[in-house]
Design a protein around this motif. Structure first.
Motif, PDB file in Angstrom:
ATOM      1  N   ASP A 190     -14.069  74.369 125.394  1.00  0.00           N
ATOM      2  CA  ASP A 190     -13.982  75.414 126.415  1.00  0.00           C
ATOM      3  C   ASP A 190     -13.658  76.760 125.782  1.00  0.00           C
ATOM      4  OD1 ASP A 190     -14.259  73.801 128.918  1.00  0.00           O
ATOM      5  OD2 ASP A 190     -12.516  72.791 128.054  1.00  0.00           O
ATOM      6  N   ILE A 191     -12.926  76.729 124.661  1.00  0.00           N
ATOM      7  CA  ILE A 191     -12.567  77.945 123.922  1.00  0.00           C
ATOM      8  C   ILE A 191     -12.587  77.612 122.440  1.00  0.00           C
ATOM      9  CG2 ILE A 191     -10.765  79.658 123.416  1.00  0.00           C
ATOM     10  CD1 ILE A 191      -9.694  79.237 126.236  1.00  0.00           C
ATOM     11  N   LEU A 192     -13.133  78.509 121.639  1.00  0.00           N
ATOM     12  CA  LEU A 192     -13.025  78.401 120.191  1.00  0.00           C
ATOM     13  C   LEU A 192     -12.013  79.438 119.732  1.00  0.00           C
ATOM     14  CD1 LEU A 192     -14.022  77.355 117.384  1.00  0.00           C
ATOM     15  CD2 LEU A 192     -15.647  79.258 117.418  1.00  0.00           C
ATOM     16  N   LEU A 193     -11.022  79.004 118.968  1.00  0.00           N
ATOM     17  CA  LEU A 193     -10.022  79.921 118.419  1.00  0.00           C
ATOM     18  C   LEU A 193     -10.113  79.886 116.902  1.00  0.00           C
ATOM     19  CD1 LEU A 193      -7.508  81.736 118.447  1.00  0.00           C
ATOM     20  CD2 LEU A 193      -6.114  79.653 118.613  1.00  0.00           C
ATOM     21  N   THR A 194     -10.459  81.017 116.297  1.00  0.00           N
ATOM     22  CA  THR A 194     -10.492  81.104 114.834  1.00  0.00           C
ATOM     23  C   THR A 194      -9.263  81.877 114.369  1.00  0.00           C
ATOM     24  OG1 THR A 194     -11.964  83.034 115.034  1.00  0.00           O
ATOM     25  CG2 THR A 194     -12.984  80.913 114.579  1.00  0.00           C
ATOM     26  N   ILE A 195      -8.638  81.358 113.314  1.00  0.00           N
ATOM     27  CA  ILE A 195      -7.397  81.940 112.810  1.00  0.00           C
ATOM     28  C   ILE A 195      -7.613  82.457 111.396  1.00  0.00           C
ATOM     29  CG2 ILE A 195      -4.982  81.498 112.243  1.00  0.00           C
ATOM     30  CD1 ILE A 195      -4.958  79.332 114.373  1.00  0.00           C
ATOM     31  N   GLY A 196      -7.350  83.741 111.196  1.00  0.00           N
ATOM     32  CA  GLY A 196      -7.520  84.329 109.868  1.00  0.00           C
ATOM     33  C   GLY A 196      -7.532  85.846 109.945  1.00  0.00           C
ATOM     34  N   HIS A 197      -7.557  86.481 108.788  1.00  0.00           N
ATOM     35  CA  HIS A 197      -7.555  87.939 108.736  1.00  0.00           C
ATOM     36  C   HIS A 197      -8.921  88.498 109.145  1.00  0.00           C
ATOM     37  CE1 HIS A 197      -9.744  87.465 104.955  1.00  0.00           C
ATOM     38  NE2 HIS A 197      -8.789  86.655 104.534  1.00  0.00           N
ATOM     39  N   ALA A 198      -8.981  89.805 109.322  1.00  0.00           N
ATOM     40  CA  ALA A 198     -10.173  90.450 109.899  1.00  0.00           C
ATOM     41  C   ALA A 198     -11.434  90.185 109.090  1.00  0.00           C
ATOM     42  CB  ALA A 198      -9.923  91.953 110.025  1.00  0.00           C
ATOM     43  N   THR A 218      -9.756  85.164 118.734  1.00  0.00           N
ATOM     44  CA  THR A 218      -9.389  85.273 117.323  1.00  0.00           C
ATOM     45  C   THR A 218      -7.894  85.569 117.212  1.00  0.00           C
ATOM     46  OG1 THR A 218      -9.884  87.651 117.247  1.00  0.00           O
ATOM     47  CG2 THR A 218     -11.669  86.147 116.683  1.00  0.00           C
ATOM     48  N   GLY A 219      -7.306  85.085 116.128  1.00  0.00           N
ATOM     49  CA  GLY A 219      -5.883  85.313 115.926  1.00  0.00           C
ATOM     50  C   GLY A 219      -5.523  85.221 114.456  1.00  0.00           C
ATOM     51  N   VAL A 312       6.111  81.128 110.579  1.00  0.00           N
ATOM     52  CA  VAL A 312       4.980  81.958 111.017  1.00  0.00           C
ATOM     53  C   VAL A 312       4.719  81.704 112.495  1.00  0.00           C
ATOM     54  CG1 VAL A 312       3.874  82.055 108.746  1.00  0.00           C
ATOM     55  CG2 VAL A 312       3.268  80.220 110.333  1.00  0.00           C
ATOM     56  N   ARG A 313       4.142  82.692 113.161  1.00  0.00           N
ATOM     57  CA  ARG A 313       3.768  82.563 114.568  1.00  0.00           C
ATOM     58  C   ARG A 313       2.335  83.059 114.747  1.00  0.00           C
ATOM     59  NH1 ARG A 313       7.359  79.819 114.148  1.00  0.00           N
ATOM     60  NH2 ARG A 313       9.410  79.856 115.143  1.00  0.00           N
ATOM     61  N   LEU A 314       1.642  82.443 115.673  1.00  0.00           N
ATOM     62  CA  LEU A 314       0.267  82.834 115.963  1.00  0.00           C
ATOM     63  C   LEU A 314       0.243  84.070 116.844  1.00  0.00           C
ATOM     64  CD1 LEU A 314      -2.811  82.242 115.923  1.00  0.00           C
ATOM     65  CD2 LEU A 314      -2.446  80.874 117.992  1.00  0.00           C
ATOM     66  N   GLU A 315      -0.516  85.069 116.423  1.00  0.00           N
ATOM     67  CA  GLU A 315      -0.728  86.287 117.209  1.00  0.00           C
ATOM     68  C   GLU A 315      -2.212  86.380 117.533  1.00  0.00           C
ATOM     69  OE1 GLU A 315       1.613  88.258 118.216  1.00  0.00           O
ATOM     70  OE2 GLU A 315       3.316  87.535 117.005  1.00  0.00           O
ATOM     71  N   LEU A 316      -2.548  86.379 118.829  1.00  0.00           N
ATOM     72  CA  LEU A 316      -3.941  86.519 119.233  1.00  0.00           C
ATOM     73  C   LEU A 316      -4.314  87.987 119.363  1.00  0.00           C
ATOM     74  CD1 LEU A 316      -3.911  83.456 119.709  1.00  0.00           C
ATOM     75  CD2 LEU A 316      -5.186  83.855 121.821  1.00  0.00           C
ATOM     76  N   GLU A 317      -5.534  88.309 118.956  1.00  0.00           N
ATOM     77  CA  GLU A 317      -6.013  89.681 119.107  1.00  0.00           C
ATOM     78  C   GLU A 317      -6.135  90.044 120.579  1.00  0.00           C
ATOM     79  OE1 GLU A 317      -6.346  91.472 116.508  1.00  0.00           O
ATOM     80  OE2 GLU A 317      -6.269  89.892 114.969  1.00  0.00           O
ATOM     81  N   ASP A 318      -6.557  89.064 121.394  1.00  0.00           N
ATOM     82  CA  ASP A 318      -6.771  89.300 122.823  1.00  0.00           C
ATOM     83  C   ASP A 318      -6.581  87.961 123.546  1.00  0.00           C
ATOM     84  OD1 ASP A 318      -7.590  89.932 125.360  1.00  0.00           O
ATOM     85  OD2 ASP A 318      -9.585  90.639 124.804  1.00  0.00           O
TER      86      ASP A 318
END
Length: 332
Positions: A190-198, A218-219, A312-318
């Protein structure tokens, strides 16, 4: 298990090992497809069940994602419970994890870490785990892993992937890192979440955008500000997580002087013998021992005050795509 390097070669130019093992990967993927096909008989909970899973085998960021979701939902006043399978050798369950009473050997390191944020159950039988959470008053259940497990109906499935590694060479275990083909997994996501730098996020989109057919969030994992000054500190870092190199990169980014990096197997027991060896090596280098939050819960009691932790904590862009999906399922 340490991740084989050939899992992450160019998908268009697979390593000879990947080509040799490809038939076994096809069998593995076929087995996953057969198992998932029985989802029509899955147990349907009386409350929403959000699966935080992956297509890759380990090291994608499921645990910080689960913690971030729990914190966000709890802030909205929701009674959140987490259900995890634990790991091989942990209690069969269902068992409510008590962080002050249970050790990582009994319940697993990830459940012990998540229990600090929300009531967390471990259960080899996921149906029993979900039922235990329901009976305990959960209004929404976060299921840590289990995307390929058809025993429980998922109200929402979030697939998490490391943006740097992507889907590797796009082959199934043992030829590659996948539990199932990307196309098959994405059909159920339902959602794809990719984690990493820009930069990694940009490269991921270039390579895999054709496979993405659902909202894409993205986060990034950001070190929690604890007041510790890492700048110029000589350290010996060790990590027993899916992708230890991610932790070592974080330590460098904090400004620490990484004199030695010890990559351990995921969930590897931190025995007294291992820790004494690392302590001797650190002393010879004049370095401070440093590890991850997940590894810290497995430390022998005598070493807990002698090893620094980098949380560490996950920060989502949006958060909008995730929030919209959560609001919809909570509204019924």
């Amino acid at each position: 298990m340490r991740t084989p390097s050939y899992w992450f070669t160019d998908p268009d130019k697979p390593n000879w090992r990947a080509r040799l093992l490809a038939p076994f990967g096809w069998v593995y993927g076929f087995g996953t497809a057969r198992r998932v096909a029985h989802a029509d008989t899955a147990y349907r909970a009386s409350v929403p069940v959000v699966c935080v899973g992956n297509i890759n085998a380990g090291g994608t960021g499921k645990t910080p994602t689960t913690i971030a979701l729990a914190q966000r939902l709890i802030a909205q006043g929701k009674a959140v419970h987490i259900v995890s399978r634990g790991h091989r050798g942990s209690e069969e369950g269902p068992l409510l994890v008590e962080e002050r009473q249970h050790g990582a050997a009994l319940v697993g390191d990830e459940p012990l870490l998540m229990a600090a944020f929300a009531p967390t159950w471990i259960a080899r039988d996921r149906v029993k785990g979900v039922q235990a959470a329901e009976a305990a008053g959960a209004e929404i259940i976060l299921m840590d892993d289990g995307f390929q497990n058809p025993s429980v109906h998922k109200t929402l499935s979030i697939v998490v992937v490391d943006a740097v590694k992507g889907f590797g060479n796009a082959r199934c275990i043992p030829a590659g890192p996948l539990r199932e083909p990307v196309s098959a997994g994405m059909k159920r996501a339902d959602i794809l979440l990719t984690i990493g730098h820009a930069r990694a996020q940009g490269l991921f989109k270039q390579r895999w955008s054709d496979e993405i057919n659902c909202p894409h969030a993205t986060g990034r994992l950001e070190p929690l500000q604890t007041g510790m000054d890492w700048q110029g500190m000589d350290v010996l870092a060790f990590a027993g997580i899916g992708l230890p190199e991610k932790f070592f990169a974080t330590v460098r980014d904090l400004g620490a002087n990484l004199l030695r990096a010890e990559a351990l197997a995921d969930h590897q027991p931190l025995t007294d013998a291992l820790m004494k060896r690392l302590e001797v090596e650190a002393a010879a280098l004049g370095a401070q021992l440093v590890t991850t939050e997940k590894d810290a819960v497995r430390l022998p009691d005598s070493f807990r005050r002698r090893v620094l932790t980098v949380p560490v904590r996950l920060e989502l862009e949006d958060w909008s795509a995730v929030d919209a999906k959560l609001a919809r399922i909570l509204a019924g």
